[in-house]
Design a protein around this motif. Structure first.
Motif, PDB file in Angstrom:
ATOM      1  N   THR A 142       0.933  -1.284   0.121  1.00 31.00           N
ATOM      2  CA  THR A 142       0.040   0.186  -0.052  1.00 31.00           C
ATOM      3  C   THR A 142       0.950   1.152  -0.006  1.00 31.00           C
ATOM      4  N   ALA A 143       0.327   2.388  -0.516  1.00 31.98           N
ATOM      5  CA  ALA A 143       1.018   3.732  -0.536  1.00 31.98           C
ATOM      6  C   ALA A 143       0.015   4.692  -0.537  1.00 31.98           C
ATOM      7  N   PRO A 144       0.321   5.831   0.019  1.00 29.92           N
ATOM      8  CA  PRO A 144      -0.563   6.933  -0.043  1.00 29.92           C
ATOM      9  C   PRO A 144      -0.807   7.767  -1.423  1.00 29.92           C
ATOM     10  N   TRP A 145       0.290   7.634  -1.966  1.00 25.71           N
ATOM     11  CA  TRP A 145       0.643   8.102  -3.391  1.00 25.71           C
ATOM     12  C   TRP A 145       0.689   7.109  -4.501  1.00 25.71           C
ATOM     13  N   MET A 146       0.133   7.403  -5.767  1.00 27.36           N
ATOM     14  CA  MET A 146       0.160   6.502  -6.653  1.00 27.36           C
ATOM     15  C   MET A 146       0.631   7.501  -8.126  1.00 27.36           C
ATOM     16  N   VAL A 147       1.699   7.273  -8.634  1.00 29.82           N
ATOM     17  CA  VAL A 147       1.888   7.881  -9.737  1.00 29.82           C
ATOM     18  C   VAL A 147       1.531   6.856 -11.020  1.00 29.82           C
ATOM     19  N   VAL A 148       1.010   7.280 -12.032  1.00 29.97           N
ATOM     20  CA  VAL A 148       0.825   6.807 -13.141  1.00 29.97           C
ATOM     21  C   VAL A 148       1.180   7.484 -14.500  1.00 29.97           C
ATOM     22  N   GLY A 149       2.381   7.064 -14.949  1.00 31.33           N
ATOM     23  CA  GLY A 149       2.790   7.471 -16.525  1.00 31.33           C
ATOM     24  C   GLY A 149       2.270   6.989 -17.504  1.00 31.33           C
ATOM     25  N   ASP A 150       2.709   7.145 -18.561  1.00 35.48           N
ATOM     26  CA  ASP A 150       2.314   6.742 -19.758  1.00 35.48           C
ATOM     27  C   ASP A 150       2.912   5.191 -20.359  1.00 35.48           C
ATOM     28  N   LEU A 151       3.935   5.188 -20.570  1.00 30.77           N
ATOM     29  CA  LEU A 151       4.473   3.885 -20.912  1.00 30.77           C
ATOM     30  C   LEU A 151       6.214   3.922 -20.649  1.00 30.77           C
ATOM     31  N   PRO A 152       6.712   2.873 -20.573  1.00 32.33           N
ATOM     32  CA  PRO A 152       8.257   2.557 -20.258  1.00 32.33           C
ATOM     33  C   PRO A 152       8.857   3.013 -21.318  1.00 32.33           C
ATOM     34  N   SER A 153      10.142   4.029 -20.978  1.00 31.49           N
ATOM     35  CA  SER A 153      10.984   4.391 -21.820  1.00 31.49           C
ATOM     36  C   SER A 153      11.902   3.535 -21.997  1.00 31.49           C
ATOM     37  N   ASP A 154      13.111   3.555 -22.952  1.00 26.27           N
ATOM     38  CA  ASP A 154      14.117   2.943 -23.457  1.00 26.27           C
ATOM     39  C   ASP A 154      14.994   2.481 -21.986  1.00 26.27           C
ATOM     40  N   ASP A 155      15.048   3.320 -21.172  1.00 21.47           N
ATOM     41  CA  ASP A 155      15.787   3.125 -20.091  1.00 21.47           C
ATOM     42  C   ASP A 155      15.154   2.305 -18.974  1.00 21.47           C
ATOM     43  N   ASP A 156      13.787   2.434 -18.892  1.00 16.82           N
ATOM     44  CA  ASP A 156      12.948   1.807 -17.974  1.00 16.82           C
ATOM     45  C   ASP A 156      12.995   0.194 -18.444  1.00 16.82           C
ATOM     46  N   GLU A 157      12.656  -0.048 -19.843  1.00 13.04           N
ATOM     47  CA  GLU A 157      12.742  -1.510 -20.434  1.00 13.04           C
ATOM     48  C   GLU A 157      14.051  -1.942 -19.848  1.00 13.04           C
ATOM     49  N   ALA A 158      15.213  -1.170 -20.062  1.00 10.61           N
ATOM     50  CA  ALA A 158      16.764  -1.864 -19.899  1.00 10.61           C
ATOM     51  C   ALA A 158      16.765  -2.150 -18.407  1.00 10.61           C
ATOM     52  N   GLN A 159      16.161  -1.278 -17.412  1.00 10.47           N
ATOM     53  CA  GLN A 159      16.365  -1.514 -15.899  1.00 10.47           C
ATOM     54  C   GLN A 159      15.373  -2.318 -15.264  1.00 10.47           C
ATOM     55  N   GLY A 160      14.154  -2.546 -15.965  1.00 12.34           N
ATOM     56  CA  GLY A 160      12.969  -3.240 -15.369  1.00 12.34           C
ATOM     57  C   GLY A 160      12.508  -2.289 -14.399  1.00 12.34           C
ATOM     58  N   GLN A 161      12.415  -1.199 -14.628  1.00 16.14           N
ATOM     59  CA  GLN A 161      11.893   0.001 -13.302  1.00 16.14           C
ATOM     60  C   GLN A 161      11.195   0.996 -14.174  1.00 16.14           C
ATOM     61  N   PRO A 162      10.182   1.506 -13.383  1.00 14.92           N
ATOM     62  CA  PRO A 162       9.688   2.493 -14.091  1.00 14.92           C
ATOM     63  C   PRO A 162      10.157   3.888 -13.811  1.00 14.92           C
ATOM     64  N   PHE A 163      10.144   4.998 -14.648  1.00 13.69           N
ATOM     65  CA  PHE A 163      10.592   6.519 -14.403  1.00 13.69           C
ATOM     66  C   PHE A 163      12.238   6.322 -14.084  1.00 13.69           C
ATOM     67  N   THR A 164      12.887   5.740 -14.863  1.00 11.10           N
ATOM     68  CA  THR A 164      14.425   5.899 -14.830  1.00 11.10           C
ATOM     69  C   THR A 164      15.165   6.845 -15.613  1.00 11.10           C
ATOM     70  N   GLY A 165      16.200   6.922 -15.600  1.00  8.22           N
ATOM     71  CA  GLY A 165      16.968   8.131 -16.423  1.00  8.22           C
ATOM     72  C   GLY A 165      16.550   9.606 -16.135  1.00  8.22           C
ATOM     73  N   PRO A 166      16.940  10.401 -16.886  1.00  7.33           N
ATOM     74  CA  PRO A 166      16.612  11.770 -16.524  1.00  7.33           C
ATOM     75  C   PRO A 166      15.113  12.004 -15.919  1.00  7.33           C
ATOM     76  N   GLU A 167      14.110  11.316 -16.723  1.00  3.79           N
ATOM     77  CA  GLU A 167      12.839  11.588 -16.113  1.00  3.79           C
ATOM     78  C   GLU A 167      12.582  11.231 -14.782  1.00  3.79           C
ATOM     79  N   GLY A 168      13.276   9.989 -14.379  1.00  5.81           N
ATOM     80  CA  GLY A 168      13.155   9.460 -13.140  1.00  5.81           C
ATOM     81  C   GLY A 168      13.817  10.305 -12.231  1.00  5.81           C
ATOM     82  N   VAL A 169      15.033  10.934 -12.386  1.00  4.75           N
ATOM     83  CA  VAL A 169      15.410  12.021 -11.635  1.00  4.75           C
ATOM     84  C   VAL A 169      14.866  13.180 -11.432  1.00  4.75           C
TER      85      VAL A 169
END
Length: 288
Positions: free
Chosen positions: A117-144
């Motif tokens: 559970t979490a009080p906040w939930m952030v929903v983005g559009d779709l994974p980026s190239d960096d996300d797919e490579a790392q297997g995590q959402p919001f990585t790279g400059p967008e994640g920072v």
């Protein structure tokens, strides 16, 4: 008259009939068999009769060609029991999903940043190239950028107990971050479309079933919809973001705040002030 009923008159009989005023004529009998009389039909009439005969004759029904079925990919239905799955089952289902074209060409499906559970939930559009490579959402400059935005309102991403600031003392940051509310990060689309294309409506609908179950499991107080595909999945709306910002929406009874995705803010820094106003609105919901 047939041969059995025909008779001949002799001279005496003929004379008697003549006295009575009865004239008798009979064609001379012939021993030869009667010849068939052929009716002479004009050539033109023969053609007309033959043509009429052909047109009157029913033509055989032409068989319709067998339908040609287009050969395309066959997608599997969504897994049974999706609406009652726990985190482990949901993760397995996403990994094995082949319910749309994205599943056939993907590299790494991404469910989200954490489980719980979490009080906040952030929903983005779709994974980026960096996300797919790392297997995590919001990585790279967008994640920072997203991590800094959340930190500005006193929130950290779920699954991360340390700050993104590499120059700060690790232990101090860990202690401080552990006390912050967490945000579950995910995308509306779980698999990155190939060649940079946009997801189809059917693909959004498929992933929306997983997103719906995620929201039920996370039990957030507020959802931050970052991007038009996130908005379509959560609100079913294609209205411009400018008309949807600045007010609360609803998804499964959870308040939804619409804002710009980090990738857009990196391209248009002037919109960061608007995004900050959206974060403040979401913060007020969690504190209210």
């Amino acid at each position: 008259m047939s041969a059995s009923t025909r008779f001949d008159l002799d001279d005496r009989q003929r004379a008697m009939l003549a006295e009575m005023g009865v004239r008798v004529w009979w064609p001379p009998q012939s021993d030869a068999a009667p010849q068939a009389v052929a009716e002479v039909v004009p050539a033109r009439a023969t053609e007309v009769v033959a043509s009429a005969s052909r047109s009157a004759r029913p033509e055989p029904l032409a068989l319709a060609p067998a339908p040609v079925q287009a050969k395309g990919p066959v997608f599997l239905p969504l897994p049974e029991g999706l609406s009652s799955m726990g985190w482990a089952e949901l993760q397995t289902a996403v990994q094995a999903c082949r319910s749309c074209a994205l599943g056939a060409a993907r590299q790494t499906p991404i469910l989200g940043s954490g489980q719980g559970t979490a009080p906040w939930m952030v929903v983005g559009d779709l994974p980026s190239d960096d996300d797919e490579a790392q297997g995590q959402p919001f990585t790279g400059p967008e994640g920072v950028l997203l991590d800094n935005m959340l930190k500005a309102v006193g929130v950290r991403r779920q699954g991360s107990s340390t700050s993104t600031d590499a120059n700060a003392d690790a232990n101090a940051n860990a202690d401080a971050s552990a006390e912050l509310p967490v945000a579950c990060l995910t995308h509306a689309v779980k698999c990155r479309p190939q060649n940079g294309r946009n997801p189809e409506k059917s693909e959004l609908a498929t992933c929306a079933a997983y997103l719906s179950r995620q929201v039920t499991l996370v039990q957030p107080r507020v959802i931050l919809a970052m991007g038009r595909f996130a908005i379509q999945s959560l609100l079913g709306s294609t209205e411009p973001m400018g008309k949807l910002r600045g007010r609360l929406h609803d998804f499964q009874g959870v308040p939804v705040v619409v804002t710009y995705p980090p990738s857009s803010l990196l391209r248009n820094p002037a919109d960061k002030a608007k995004a900050w106003a959206d974060l403040v609105l979401a913060l007020s919901v969690t504190q209210g």
